[in-house]
Design an enzyme around this catalytic site. Structure first.
Site, PDB file in Angstrom:
ATOM      1  N   GLY A  14       0.725  -1.221   0.081  1.00  0.00           N
ATOM      2  CA  GLY A  14       0.228   0.022   0.200  1.00  0.00           C
ATOM      3  C   GLY A  14       0.938   1.360  -0.027  1.00  0.00           C
ATOM      4  O   GLY A  14       2.104   1.128   0.034  1.00  0.00           O
ATOM      5  N   SER A  15       0.160   2.226   0.056  1.00  0.00           N
ATOM      6  CA  SER A  15       0.669   3.897  -0.101  1.00  0.00           C
ATOM      7  C   SER A  15       1.773   3.947   1.054  1.00  0.00           C
ATOM      8  O   SER A  15       3.046   4.121   1.032  1.00  0.00           O
ATOM      9  CB  SER A  15      -0.039   4.837  -0.148  1.00  0.00           C
ATOM     10  OG  SER A  15      -0.995   4.751  -1.101  1.00  0.00           O
ATOM     11  N   PHE A  16       1.495   3.292   2.294  1.00  0.00           N
ATOM     12  CA  PHE A  16       2.354   3.564   3.536  1.00  0.00           C
ATOM     13  C   PHE A  16       3.581   2.660   3.337  1.00  0.00           C
ATOM     14  O   PHE A  16       4.426   2.820   3.655  1.00  0.00           O
ATOM     15  CB  PHE A  16       1.554   3.326   4.643  1.00  0.00           C
ATOM     16  CG  PHE A  16       2.613   3.420   6.032  1.00  0.00           C
ATOM     17  CD1 PHE A  16       2.770   4.413   6.676  1.00  0.00           C
ATOM     18  CD2 PHE A  16       2.811   2.127   6.440  1.00  0.00           C
ATOM     19  CE1 PHE A  16       3.738   4.512   7.726  1.00  0.00           C
ATOM     20  CE2 PHE A  16       3.950   1.879   7.560  1.00  0.00           C
ATOM     21  CZ  PHE A  16       4.241   3.125   8.259  1.00  0.00           C
ATOM     22  N   LYS A 131     -10.664   7.659  12.879  1.00  0.00           N
ATOM     23  CA  LYS A 131     -12.172   7.165  12.789  1.00  0.00           C
ATOM     24  C   LYS A 131     -12.175   6.198  13.912  1.00  0.00           C
ATOM     25  O   LYS A 131     -13.691   5.821  14.119  1.00  0.00           O
ATOM     26  CB  LYS A 131     -12.379   6.427  11.297  1.00  0.00           C
ATOM     27  CG  LYS A 131     -12.657   7.648  10.301  1.00  0.00           C
ATOM     28  CD  LYS A 131     -12.763   7.053   9.027  1.00  0.00           C
ATOM     29  CE  LYS A 131     -12.733   8.054   7.980  1.00  0.00           C
ATOM     30  NZ  LYS A 131     -11.673   9.005   7.833  1.00  0.00           N
ATOM     31  N   LYS A 143     -11.463  -0.865  13.804  1.00  0.00           N
ATOM     32  CA  LYS A 143      -9.891  -0.172  14.122  1.00  0.00           C
ATOM     33  C   LYS A 143      -9.770   0.139  15.525  1.00  0.00           C
ATOM     34  O   LYS A 143      -8.963  -0.091  16.220  1.00  0.00           O
ATOM     35  CB  LYS A 143      -9.802   1.011  13.143  1.00  0.00           C
ATOM     36  CG  LYS A 143      -9.563   0.724  11.792  1.00  0.00           C
ATOM     37  CD  LYS A 143      -8.510  -0.222  11.602  1.00  0.00           C
ATOM     38  CE  LYS A 143      -7.127   0.357  11.690  1.00  0.00           C
ATOM     39  NZ  LYS A 143      -5.928  -0.644  11.391  1.00  0.00           N
ATOM     40  N   ASN A 171      -6.321  11.808   7.903  1.00  0.00           N
ATOM     41  CA  ASN A 171      -6.411  11.638   6.583  1.00  0.00           C
ATOM     42  C   ASN A 171      -5.189  11.742   5.816  1.00  0.00           C
ATOM     43  O   ASN A 171      -4.403  12.903   6.234  1.00  0.00           O
ATOM     44  CB  ASN A 171      -7.266  12.443   5.884  1.00  0.00           C
ATOM     45  CG  ASN A 171      -8.801  11.806   6.058  1.00  0.00           C
ATOM     46  OD1 ASN A 171      -9.025  11.063   6.646  1.00  0.00           O
ATOM     47  ND2 ASN A 171      -9.529  12.606   5.246  1.00  0.00           N
ATOM     48  N   VAL A 172      -4.245  10.764   5.456  1.00  0.00           N
ATOM     49  CA  VAL A 172      -3.098  10.851   4.712  1.00  0.00           C
ATOM     50  C   VAL A 172      -3.123  11.788   3.322  1.00  0.00           C
ATOM     51  O   VAL A 172      -4.092  11.299   2.565  1.00  0.00           O
ATOM     52  CB  VAL A 172      -2.513   9.726   4.547  1.00  0.00           C
ATOM     53  CG1 VAL A 172      -0.903   9.755   3.503  1.00  0.00           C
ATOM     54  CG2 VAL A 172      -2.135   8.828   5.803  1.00  0.00           C
ATOM     55  N   SER A 175      -3.748  10.244  -0.104  1.00  0.00           N
ATOM     56  CA  SER A 175      -3.865   8.726  -0.271  1.00  0.00           C
ATOM     57  C   SER A 175      -5.079   8.170  -1.144  1.00  0.00           C
ATOM     58  O   SER A 175      -6.020   8.898  -1.338  1.00  0.00           O
ATOM     59  CB  SER A 175      -4.127   7.982   1.164  1.00  0.00           C
ATOM     60  OG  SER A 175      -5.154   8.889   1.681  1.00  0.00           O
TER      61      SER A 175
END
Length: 334
Positions: A14-16, A131, A143, A171-172, A175
């Site tokens: 993923g992005s991270f 969230k 989460k 929020n990143v 993303s």
């Protein structure tokens, strides 16, 4: 910190995961192994084109799903550090497919924890979300459950040299599935739909998220939920920054969305410590009291009733600042 150690990233394509991989290879050239654990073979292939295996010999690609405990146990052999980034995170998808989200975000988290306890892992940092604070949607609720599992796992580590902590951030910027790429795609149509003109969100860059995880690895005592001090933005200001000449019709919020996001609730305030750049929410049944944690870290307890909310945040990004950040972090000309 990570030289000569073996690291595994769940959801590593993923992005991270890609940003974290890039940072590790740059800052810790002697990392022993860097295992990318994910379930998508195409994304692993694409990532291997970005990070040449011939040049980066520490990288390994491991196909697997955190729902599969046997596969996780196999992947964790010889691993010292785990970064848990795998999740189902699209709010509308989770609302429509709740148990699929539960199986990955909750049961998958417990699978990983149990495997880490048995495999001799030393450090675990799990990624969370704003969230998860006072959740109103299924994704946030899963989460929150995941956060509780990771923090409480410190109570059953026994004599193991193991610390588990959580990082929770907003929020990143840029993303996948977030508002900035959505608005960029829509800009040429001349219409940028606004869910609600009062809506606000926290904002963090991908690199800031990576740096926060590395900070948590180095500073966690075990059981904390770390929260960064970051700015907010108004959705209307994002629209103004990207498409000032576009129409901005109000279309209403999606199922499970909030107008403002929280990262620390008033109820959390009694267990929250200000560490300077970050807050730490301590577990109510953990090994550290607020007093002992402050003494050990040099932190300061927040006032009772303190809350950290994107709508009441004291730091808001302007449209001009948003444009600058989009160019700096995303390479976007707006």
């Amino acid at each position: 910190m990570l030289n000569n150690r073996s690291v595994l990233i769940t959801g590593g394509t993923g992005s991270f995961g890609k940003a974290f991989t890039k940072t590790i290879l740059e800052r810790y050239p002697d990392v022993k192994r860097l295992v990318i654990f994910s379930r998508d073979e195409l994304k692993q292939f694409e990532m291997s084109q970005e990070f040449d295996p011939a040049k980066h010999r520490a990288i390994r690609y491991f196909i697997g799903d955190i729902r599969d405990q046997d596969r996780i146990r196999r992947a964790l052999e010889g691993i010292d550090v785990v970064i848990h980034a795998a999740a189902l995170k699209q709010v509308p998808v989770a609302e429509y497919n709740p148990f699929e989200c539960i199986k990955t975000n909750v049961l998958g988290a417990q699978n990983l924890i149990e495997a880490c306890l048995d495999a001799g892992v030393k450090d675990v940092v799990a990624l969370s979300t704003d969230k998860a604070a006072a959740p109103i949607n299924l994704y946030g609720a899963t989460k929150l459950c995941s956060d509780k599992l990771f923090t409480a796992a410190n109570n059953i580590r026994g004599g193991r040299d193991l610390k588990l902590s959580v990082v929770r951030y907003g929020n990143v910027m840029g993303s996948r599935g977030s508002v900035i790429p959505f608005f960029m795609d829509k800009r040429n149509t001349g219409v940028l739909p606004i869910t609600d003109p009062e809506m606000t969100r926290f904002n963090i860059s991908l690199q800031e998220g990576v740096d926060m995880v590395l900070w948590a690895l180095e500073n966690a005592k075990g059981g904390e939920i770390f929260v960064p001090k970051i700015p907010s933005y108004r959705i209307t200001d994002v629209a103004q920054a990207i498409g000032p000449d576009c129409e901005h019709p109000v279309v209403g919020i999606r199922p499970g969305e909030k107008i403002h996001e929280e990262m620390i609730t008033e109820s959390d305030s009694f267990n929250t410590v200000d560490l300077g750049c970050y807050y730490a929410i301590l577990p109510s049944a953990g090994a550290h009291s607020v007093e002992s944690y402050c003494k050990a870290t040099g932190g300061q307890a927040v006032q009772p009733g303190f809350a950290y909310n994107s709508g009441t945040n004291t730091d808001f990004l302007t449209p001009v600042q948003l444009k600058t950040l989009m160019k700096q972090h995303l390479g976007l000309e707006v």
